[in-house]
Scaffold this active site. Structure first.
Site, PDB file in Angstrom:
ATOM      1  N   GLN A  81      77.337  52.411  53.084  1.00 45.05           N
ATOM      2  CA  GLN A  81      77.635  53.795  52.719  1.00 45.05           C
ATOM      3  C   GLN A  81      76.530  54.447  51.892  1.00 45.05           C
ATOM      4  OE1 GLN A  81      81.246  52.616  50.433  1.00 45.05           O
ATOM      5  NE2 GLN A  81      80.647  54.264  49.044  1.00 45.05           N
ATOM      6  N   MET A 111      83.761  49.907  43.842  1.00 49.58           N
ATOM      7  CA  MET A 111      82.423  49.303  43.918  1.00 49.58           C
ATOM      8  C   MET A 111      82.043  48.719  42.555  1.00 49.58           C
ATOM      9  SD  MET A 111      80.284  51.405  46.676  1.00 49.58           S
ATOM     10  CE  MET A 111      79.863  52.810  45.691  1.00 49.58           C
ATOM     11  N   HIS A 170      88.830  54.167  37.322  1.00 48.38           N
ATOM     12  CA  HIS A 170      89.338  53.057  38.140  1.00 48.38           C
ATOM     13  C   HIS A 170      90.628  52.499  37.524  1.00 48.38           C
ATOM     14  CE1 HIS A 170      84.837  52.654  38.895  1.00 48.38           C
ATOM     15  NE2 HIS A 170      85.320  52.843  40.109  1.00 48.38           N
ATOM     16  N   ARG A 204      78.181  56.374  37.825  1.00 45.54           N
ATOM     17  CA  ARG A 204      76.828  56.939  37.765  1.00 45.54           C
ATOM     18  C   ARG A 204      76.494  57.530  36.397  1.00 45.54           C
ATOM     19  NH1 ARG A 204      75.044  58.703  43.295  1.00 45.54           N
ATOM     20  NH2 ARG A 204      76.364  57.444  44.611  1.00 45.54           N
ATOM     21  N   GLN A 239      91.187  61.351  43.402  1.00 43.99           N
ATOM     22  CA  GLN A 239      90.931  62.714  43.888  1.00 43.99           C
ATOM     23  C   GLN A 239      89.486  63.153  43.578  1.00 43.99           C
ATOM     24  OE1 GLN A 239      93.584  66.030  42.443  1.00 43.99           O
ATOM     25  NE2 GLN A 239      91.596  67.056  42.550  1.00 43.99           N
ATOM     26  N   HIS A 263      85.593  51.728  35.090  1.00 40.67           N
ATOM     27  CA  HIS A 263      85.778  52.635  33.956  1.00 40.67           C
ATOM     28  C   HIS A 263      87.207  53.159  33.960  1.00 40.67           C
ATOM     29  CE1 HIS A 263      85.489  55.668  37.037  1.00 40.67           C
ATOM     30  NE2 HIS A 263      84.244  55.320  37.331  1.00 40.67           N
TER      31      HIS A 263
HETATM   32  P1  AMP Z   1      83.972  53.829  43.356  1.00 44.94           P
HETATM   33  O1  AMP Z   1      83.929  52.549  42.614  1.00 44.94           O
HETATM   34  O2  AMP Z   1      83.089  54.883  42.800  1.00 44.94           O
HETATM   35  O3  AMP Z   1      83.821  53.643  44.845  1.00 44.94           O
HETATM   36  O4  AMP Z   1      85.443  54.408  43.161  1.00 44.94           O
HETATM   37  C1  AMP Z   1      86.575  53.645  43.477  1.00 44.94           C
HETATM   38  C2  AMP Z   1      87.790  54.522  43.395  1.00 44.94           C
HETATM   39  O5  AMP Z   1      87.919  55.039  42.080  1.00 44.94           O
HETATM   40  C3  AMP Z   1      87.716  55.737  44.339  1.00 44.94           C
HETATM   41  O6  AMP Z   1      88.980  55.933  44.947  1.00 44.94           O
HETATM   42  C4  AMP Z   1      87.357  56.856  43.395  1.00 44.94           C
HETATM   43  O7  AMP Z   1      87.792  58.121  43.855  1.00 44.94           O
HETATM   44  C5  AMP Z   1      88.106  56.442  42.149  1.00 44.94           C
HETATM   45  N1  AMP Z   1      87.552  57.110  40.964  1.00 44.94           N
HETATM   46  C6  AMP Z   1      86.251  57.159  40.602  1.00 44.94           C
HETATM   47  N2  AMP Z   1      86.105  57.915  39.493  1.00 44.94           N
HETATM   48  C7  AMP Z   1      87.337  58.376  39.168  1.00 44.94           C
HETATM   49  C8  AMP Z   1      87.837  59.214  38.138  1.00 44.94           C
HETATM   50  N3  AMP Z   1      87.054  59.748  37.219  1.00 44.94           N
HETATM   51  N4  AMP Z   1      89.171  59.471  38.111  1.00 44.94           N
HETATM   52  C9  AMP Z   1      90.002  58.929  39.058  1.00 44.94           C
HETATM   53  N5  AMP Z   1      89.588  58.117  40.057  1.00 44.94           N
HETATM   54  C10 AMP Z   1      88.270  57.848  40.117  1.00 44.94           C
END
Ligand code: AMP
Length: 283
Positions: free
Chosen positions: A61, A30, A37, A189, A150, A34
């Site tokens: 979502q 999304m 990702h 966040r 994870q 960082h």
């Molecule tokens: P999001 O942008 O929050 O929807 O996350 C996108 C992907 O990045 C998802 O598969 C998350 O689980 C993964 N992700 C987010 N934060 C971390 C983290 N600290 N370590 C590893 N993967 C992450």
């Protein structure tokens, strides 16, 4: 890196790559990218020929509209980060592009038990929205492997279920959680926390480690109580859960059982920001 906003153009490009028998690795995000990702991008880079990342803040979502409104958007910076890390394709579609016929879900996904607990219980409808968007992205991209973190453990289980229901021929690669030096799980966040709050928020990881260290020595109830105190003393004013579950099924664990591989999951609020984290515990 090639940037696509439109599905039709992306599909045309991917078709050519697939004709060349390139393996496609897909990292859905999304945005507000960082190190977490980027670790997924790196895993995709190592394991597949073509790395495609999507940035789409998925409205379906978010059960809390305020949360959606406040979701950070840092597209220019994201593009630079993706370029630096050898991403081949960025797909950043509009809401209309992903939901051309509207956002309503005609038939809910039969996700079963997994969406009724933990994040599912705390955020009604959240996992239906997650399943819906990943379903649509997989249908467009048809990757060989999807790379997920994870950090969102239950989300991976939901996607596994959706993939099974829809019979997509795709593998899931689950990447470990990237953390700050303090132990705080990196998250988009976290940008909404002050420096002091970020320091305090590392108490989630400290309490997970405490539980892991003492699992089998103290009862689960005692562990939950001690962890809750640690969180409250560090400024978490609301705790959604401190849960013990079977690592394969997420069925709750109420009593210590030697040799059972479990996962401890926490969700708690620092100010208005809801943070989640987890730790697998092998004993
Ligand atoms: P999001 O942008 O929050 O929807 O996350 C996108 C992907 O990045 C998802 O598969 C998350 O689980 C993964 N992700 C987010 N934060 C971390 C983290 N600290 N370590 C590893 N993967 C992450």
């Amino acid at each position: 890196m090639i940037l696509f906003k439109e599905t039709a153009a992306l599909k045309k490009h991917l078709k050519t790559l697939k004709e060349q028998h390139k393996e496609i690795g897909f990292v859905p995000t999304m945005g507000a990218l960082h190190e977490g990702h980027i670790s997924l991008i790196k895993s995709a880079r190592e394991n597949t020929d073509i790395v495609i990342c999507s940035i789409f803040v998925n409205p379906t979502q978010f059960n809390d509209p305020k949360d959606l409104e406040k979701y950070p958007v840092t597209l220019d910076q994201d593009i630079l980060l993706l370029e630096e890390n050898q991403t081949d394709i960025l797909f950043f579609p509009s809401v209309k592009e992903i939901y051309p016929d509207g956002k309503d879900l005609k038939t809910p996904y039969a996700l079963g038990y997994i969406e009724t607990i933990l994040e599912g219980a705390a955020r009604p409808g959240h996992f239906q929205g997650v399943a819906q968007v990943v379903d649509r992205l997989l249908a467009i991209i048809e990757p060989d492997t999807v790379f997920m973190g994870q950090k969102d453990y239950q989300q991976i289980m939901v996607i596994r279920k959706m993939i099974e229901l829809k019979k997509y021929p795709v593998e899931i690669f689950s990447a470990p959680i990237k953390r700050e030096i303090s132990g705080l799980a990196i998250s988009s966040r976290n940008m909404r926390l002050t420096e002091q709050e970020k320091k305090d928020a590392s108490a989630i990881y400290t309490s997970l480690l405490f539980i892991k260290e003492n699992y089998g020595k103290l009862s689960i109830h005692q562990l939950q109580k001690r962890a809750a105190e640690m969180l409250t003393n560090s400024g978490f004013h609301k705790i959604d859960y401190i849960a013990f579950a079977d690592v394969a099924t997420l069925n709750p664990i109420t009593e210590y059982q030697p040799k059972q591989k479990i996962i401890i999951l926490i969700a708690a609020f620092m100010d208005e920001v809801r943070l989640i984290d987890n730790l697998i515990c092998d004993v």
